[in-house]
Every structure is written in structure tokens, then in C-alpha cells.
Design an enzyme around this catalytic site. Structure first.
Site, PDB file in Angstrom:
ATOM      1  N   TYR A  36      -2.067   0.083  10.525  1.00  0.00           N
ATOM      2  CA  TYR A  36      -2.315  -0.599   9.251  1.00  0.00           C
ATOM      3  C   TYR A  36      -1.076  -0.524   8.353  1.00  0.00           C
ATOM      4  O   TYR A  36      -0.586  -1.529   7.848  1.00  0.00           O
ATOM      5  CB  TYR A  36      -3.536   0.015   8.545  1.00  0.00           C
ATOM      6  N   SER A  74       0.819  -1.217   0.000  1.00  0.00           N
ATOM      7  CA  SER A  74       0.000   0.000   0.000  1.00  0.00           C
ATOM      8  C   SER A  74       0.850   1.262   0.000  1.00  0.00           C
ATOM      9  O   SER A  74       1.949   1.290   0.566  1.00  0.00           O
ATOM     10  CB  SER A  74      -0.874  -0.023   1.258  1.00  0.00           C
ATOM     11  N   LYS A 106       1.559  -3.500   6.965  1.00  0.00           N
ATOM     12  CA  LYS A 106       1.879  -3.750   5.548  1.00  0.00           C
ATOM     13  C   LYS A 106       3.396  -3.717   5.332  1.00  0.00           C
ATOM     14  O   LYS A 106       3.936  -4.524   4.582  1.00  0.00           O
ATOM     15  CB  LYS A 106       1.186  -2.700   4.662  1.00  0.00           C
TER      16      LYS A 106
HETATM   17  N1  LIG Z   1      -8.747  -1.057  -1.114  1.00  0.00           N
HETATM   18  C1  LIG Z   1      -7.722  -0.264  -0.864  1.00  0.00           C
HETATM   19  O1  LIG Z   1      -7.863   0.965  -0.827  1.00  0.00           O
HETATM   20  C2  LIG Z   1      -6.336  -0.836  -0.665  1.00  0.00           C
HETATM   21  C3  LIG Z   1      -5.220   0.005  -0.810  1.00  0.00           C
HETATM   22  C4  LIG Z   1      -3.951  -0.524  -0.604  1.00  0.00           C
HETATM   23  C5  LIG Z   1      -3.799  -1.872  -0.260  1.00  0.00           C
HETATM   24  N2  LIG Z   1      -4.906  -2.648  -0.122  1.00  0.00           N
HETATM   25  C6  LIG Z   1      -4.721  -4.057   0.260  1.00  0.00           C
HETATM   26  O2  LIG Z   1      -5.266  -4.881  -0.736  1.00  0.00           O
HETATM   27  C7  LIG Z   1      -5.803  -6.074  -0.164  1.00  0.00           C
HETATM   28  C8  LIG Z   1      -7.210  -6.274  -0.663  1.00  0.00           C
HETATM   29  O3  LIG Z   1      -7.974  -5.124  -0.335  1.00  0.00           O
HETATM   30  P1  LIG Z   1      -9.518  -4.998  -0.667  1.00  0.00           P
HETATM   31  O4  LIG Z   1      -9.818  -3.570  -0.822  1.00  0.00           O
HETATM   32  O5  LIG Z   1      -9.887  -5.956  -1.713  1.00  0.00           O
HETATM   33  O6  LIG Z   1     -10.108  -5.455   0.742  1.00  0.00           O
HETATM   34  P2  LIG Z   1     -11.266  -6.493   1.070  1.00  0.00           P
HETATM   35  O7  LIG Z   1     -11.507  -6.393   2.535  1.00  0.00           O
HETATM   36  O8  LIG Z   1     -12.407  -6.304   0.158  1.00  0.00           O
HETATM   37  O9  LIG Z   1     -10.548  -7.879   0.727  1.00  0.00           O
HETATM   38  C9  LIG Z   1      -9.715  -8.557   1.625  1.00  0.00           C
HETATM   39  C10 LIG Z   1     -10.193 -10.001   1.691  1.00  0.00           C
HETATM   40  O10 LIG Z   1      -9.347 -10.735   2.563  1.00  0.00           O
HETATM   41  C11 LIG Z   1     -10.156 -11.540   3.414  1.00  0.00           C
HETATM   42  N3  LIG Z   1      -9.354 -11.799   4.611  1.00  0.00           N
HETATM   43  C12 LIG Z   1      -8.939 -10.912   5.547  1.00  0.00           C
HETATM   44  N4  LIG Z   1      -8.187 -11.525   6.462  1.00  0.00           N
HETATM   45  C13 LIG Z   1      -8.113 -12.827   6.109  1.00  0.00           C
HETATM   46  C14 LIG Z   1      -7.465 -13.961   6.646  1.00  0.00           C
HETATM   47  N5  LIG Z   1      -6.744 -13.890   7.775  1.00  0.00           N
HETATM   48  N6  LIG Z   1      -7.593 -15.154   6.022  1.00  0.00           N
HETATM   49  C15 LIG Z   1      -8.324 -15.247   4.871  1.00  0.00           C
HETATM   50  N7  LIG Z   1      -8.968 -14.213   4.325  1.00  0.00           N
HETATM   51  C16 LIG Z   1      -8.854 -13.007   4.927  1.00  0.00           C
HETATM   52  C17 LIG Z   1     -11.427 -10.755   3.616  1.00  0.00           C
HETATM   53  O11 LIG Z   1     -12.531 -11.547   3.950  1.00  0.00           O
HETATM   54  C18 LIG Z   1     -11.608 -10.123   2.231  1.00  0.00           C
HETATM   55  O12 LIG Z   1     -12.344 -10.963   1.372  1.00  0.00           O
HETATM   56  C19 LIG Z   1      -5.705  -5.912   1.345  1.00  0.00           C
HETATM   57  O13 LIG Z   1      -4.577  -6.634   1.789  1.00  0.00           O
HETATM   58  C20 LIG Z   1      -5.480  -4.418   1.529  1.00  0.00           C
HETATM   59  O14 LIG Z   1      -4.710  -4.133   2.661  1.00  0.00           O
HETATM   60  C21 LIG Z   1      -6.161  -2.172  -0.342  1.00  0.00           C
END
Ligand SMILES: NC(=O)c1ccc[n+]([C@@H]2O[C@H](COP(=O)([O-])OP(=O)(O)OC[C@H]3O[C@@H](n4cnc5c(N)ncnc54)[C@H](O)[C@@H]3O)[C@@H](O)[C@H]2O)c1
Length: 381
Positions: free
Chosen positions: A160, A135, A164
Site C-alpha cells: 500500500y 499517506s 502511494k
Molecule cells: N483513511 C486513512 O486512514 C487514510 C490515510 C492516508 C491516506 N489515505 C488515502 O486517502 C484516500 C481516501 O481514503 P478514505 O479513507 O476516504 O478511503 P475510502 O475507501 O473511504 O475512499 C476511497 C474512495 O475511492 C473509491 N475508489 C477506489 N478505487 C477507485 C477507482 N479505481 N476508481 C474510482 N473510485 C475508486 C472508493 O469506492 C471510495 O469511495 C485514499 O486514497 C487513501 O489511500 C487514507
């Protein structure tokens, strides 16, 4: 629809952790559209399995799903035992900055421990390749207003972001010893938008933390108004500027990363390579920033409605401007973003207006669209 052509490795699977979530489901869809065989594990803590059912219907390709927490090594091992994985894309994690300040331990445990256990399973099963969801929060509150390159100083300012950064370090440390291991650490800026069908999209279980889902929920009457935190930043209109990237462009970035890892593996042909050539870091953004008021204006135009908002005090720790320099990903991954801010907003609005309750209570239109996809192709396993 994906513009990036990615070649599946014959007979091999891609494991997607957190594949039922927002970015995960879009990436699984693009992988399926490119003919990859995909397996998903997810503990559904912030998603529902329906997203993957829709991915299967849209793409016509079966996606085996395992309800599994990545920290549960025994259960995860069973999945690794069952399939011959070529690569892992690791989305599973918690992502709310606000929540992480309340429960820092929960974030460290899920995001860091989950990554450590996953990488251990990979090593034990001789799986070489990982693409990791990192991120832009790693850059913290940047001292510069210039676009950020991958070698800018890191300094996360919330638990957070720290989780990461630690997860990136876990992968790097483990791969020092695991000389066959290769990783792409993708630092996302602000993913928004949805697949052009409007059948999958962002579906927060709680009050949204990010701008776009909050705006969308305000437009369908689920939230009263949007708070705009500060209008006295040194930006075009005084509100904070961020780099928004269409989630389908971002999904393509993962396909581009896989392609890079595959090419590198082929070129090396079993020879050893230094860690720097095996752990690659890329910013995933467009290189162009938009202010909060510009995004609101774009959403007004996309929806034909007006987003009600109030200007309130700045939030502690918010930077004036955070924009990516995507030059490294452009050059090395041959990854270029395609979608404009108005397309991002139009696609976000299509998803929200077609699915005001997310994946629950699908509208007649959504059911009809899903039926049409089913008629077009039966889902193959
Ligand atoms: N959306 C954003 O703005 C953003 C920005 C930078 C990084 N990210 C990273 O990208 C990744 C995906 O983000 P997203 O927006 O799709 O979020 P999201 O919450 O929609 O997806 C994350 C998924 O991981 C699952 N999950 C969480 N912990 C888990 C575990 N211990 N075991 C199995 N499944 C688990 C959740 O149920 C969910 O389906 C995340 O790691 C997030 O930190 C997201």
C-alpha cells in the site's frame, strides 16, 4: 463545520475522485459549504452513493455523480469533456495495508495506474491543479520518535505504502514536462471522527483495518473485542502512539491546499516556475500523538461505554510512535487543526451510534434530521 474560507474560481468546477468515500465525502461537504461547484467520480468499490446524497441534503448544493473507475480513460474523458475543471482532488484508491500484502498487484494497478490515467486526462484537458491523498505510510517504520517532517527518509514497508509513493512519483514525473501543472501532495496521518451532524462518517465495507472504526463497531456489538498489538513499546503506556487528525480538519486541509495553488497560479501570472515550486508536499497531522489506550479511554468517555480489548503480541512492522510535524502546512497553507482527541471521539461516536449499520437502514432520528435539512433548503443544482 469548516473554519477555512476557500474561494471558488468563478465558473469552474472541482473534480473529486473517490468523493463518495470517507475523507472524500467530508471534503465534498466542506467544498459545498464554501460555495464550490463539485463533480464526483467513484467506482463505489468501498463506498455507497448515499454518502453524497446526504452531503447534498446537508449543504443544499447538488453534486453531480459519475459511476466511473479512474482507470477507465474513455469514461473519465467524457467527464472531463463535460465540465470546465479548475482542479482535481484525487482520493480514489485502495487503502488497506493488510489487503495490499495479499494482493500487491491490485494495489499497484488501482493506485498507481489510476493516478497515471487521471493525470493524463488532466493534461489532455489543460487542467492544471491536483491535490493528492498521500499517506504517512510513506515514512515506513521511522528511525526516530520525533515528529516527522516532509524531508524525513521515505521507506514504505508494505505494498500500500509503495503504491502511494509510486503515485506521488507519477504526478511529479508527469509535471516535469507539464509546466502549467501544480500539485499538493498531502501526507495524511490518521484521520478519524465525522461531520458534527453525525450524518456522514466512516463506513467500511469489510472488517475495519483502522483503530477507530474497529473500536466503534466493537461498541455497537458488531465486533467482540479489540486486539491491542503490543504493550511493551517505549511509549507512555507501552502501546503504539499515532497522530490522529479530525476528518473535518483534514477536509479543510484540502481547501487550504486549493487556496495555495490558486494563489501561486495568480502570483506566477503565466511565468514558468521550477518543479519544486509546483509540486508541494505537506504533512497533515496535529503534531500530537495519542496511544491506543488513550484513544480507548477517550472513546469510553465519549460513548459512556467500555471498549472490551485484549493485549496481544506486537504486529510485524508497527512503529512505536508516528507523529507529524505539521509546521510546513501551518506556515505555508495557514492550516491549523482545531479538534481535540475527545472531540474526534465524540464525533466518531455520534456517527456510529446514529448509524449503527452505516448508510443502510437509516434510523428514525437520521431520517428526521435529513427531513429538517430538506425543509431548511432545497438542493440547488
Ligand atoms: N483513511 C486513512 O486512514 C487514510 C490515510 C492516508 C491516506 N489515505 C488515502 O486517502 C484516500 C481516501 O481514503 P478514505 O479513507 O476516504 O478511503 P475510502 O475507501 O473511504 O475512499 C476511497 C474512495 O475511492 C473509491 N475508489 C477506489 N478505487 C477507485 C477507482 N479505481 N476508481 C474510482 N473510485 C475508486 C472508493 O469506492 C471510495 O469511495 C485514499 O486514497 C487513501 O489511500 C487514507
Amino acid at each position: 463545520m469548516s473554519s477555512f474560507v476557500s474561494h471558488p474560481v468563478e465558473g469552474k468546477y472541482i473534480l473529486v475522485t473517490g468523493g463518495a468515500g470517507y475523507i472524500g465525502s467530508h471534503t465534498v461537504l466542506e467544498l459545498c459549504r464554501n460555495g464550490h461547484s463539485v463533480v464526483v467520480v467513484d467506482n463505489l468499490c468501498n463506498s455507497v452513493e448515499e454518502s453524497l446524497k446526504r452531503v447534498e441534503i446537508i449543504s443544499g448544493k447538488g453534486v453531480p455523480f459519475y459511476f466511473c473507475d479512474v482507470r477507465d480513460k474513455d469514461e473519465l474523458n467524457k467527464v472531463f469533456d463535460k465540465y470546465d475543471f479548475w482542479a482535481v482532488i484525487h482520493f480514489a484508491g485502495l487503502k488497506s495495508v493488510f489487503e495490499s500484502c495479499k494482493y500487491p498487484e491490485r494495489y499497484m494497478n488501482n493506485n498507481v495506474e489510476g493516478t497515471r490515467i487521471l493525470v493524463e486526462c488532466m493534461i489532455e484537458h489543460n487542467v492544471h491543479n491536483i491535490v493528492f491523498s498521500s499517506s504517512a505510510t510513506l515514512y515506513g517504520n521511522p528511525k526516530t520518535m520525533d515528529p516527522l517532517t516532509e524531508d524525513c527518509e521515505l521507506g514504505p514497508i508494505n505494498p500500500y505504502g509503495e503504491s502511494k509513493l509510486k503515485a506521488e512519483q507519477v504526478i511529479t514525473e508527469k509535471f516535469k514536462e507539464y509546466e502549467d501543472g501544480q500539485a499538493c501532495l498531502l501526507r495524511y496521518f490518521n484521520p478519524i471522527g465525522a461531520d458534527v451532524t453525525g450524518l456522514i462518517g466512516e463506513n467500511p465495507k469489510d472488517i475495519p483495518n483502522n483503530l477507530l472504526p474497529y473500536v466503534c463497531q466493537t461498541l455497537v456489538g458488531k465486533r467482540k473485542f479489540l486486539r491491542v498489538y503490543g504493550n511493551n513499546y517505549p511509549t507512555r503506556d507501552g502501546t503504539g502512539v499515532r497522530d490522529y487528525v479530525h476528518v473535518v480538519d483534514l477536509a479543510d486541509g484540502h481547501l487550504a491546499a486549493l487556496e495555495k495553488l490558486r494563489e501561486n497560479e495568480e502570483n506566477r501570472n503565466g511565468a514558468k516556475a521550477p518543479l519544486n515550486d509546483r509540486v508541494l508536499i505537506y504533512n497533515m497531522g496535529t503534531g500530537t500523538g495519542y496511544s491506543v489506550l488513550e484513544v480507548i479511554d477517550s472513546m469510553n468517555k465519549a460513548s459512556g461505554k467500555i471498549v472490551p480489548y485484549k493485549i496481544v503480541d506486537r504486529r510485524k512492522g508497527d512503529a512505536a510512535q508516528v507523529v507529524a510535524c505539521p509546521a510546513k502546512a501551518n506556515k505555508e497553507l495557514k492550516w491549523y487543526t482545531r479538534y481535540s482527541i475527545s472531540e474526534m471521539c465524540a464525533d466518531a461516536w455520534r456517527w456510529q451510534s446514529q448509524n449503527p449499520d452505516g448508510y443502510s437502514k437509516p434510523s428514525k432520528k437520521v431520517l428526521e434530521m435529513l427531513e429538517n435539512f430538506k425543509k431548511e433548503h432545497a438542493v440547488s443544482q
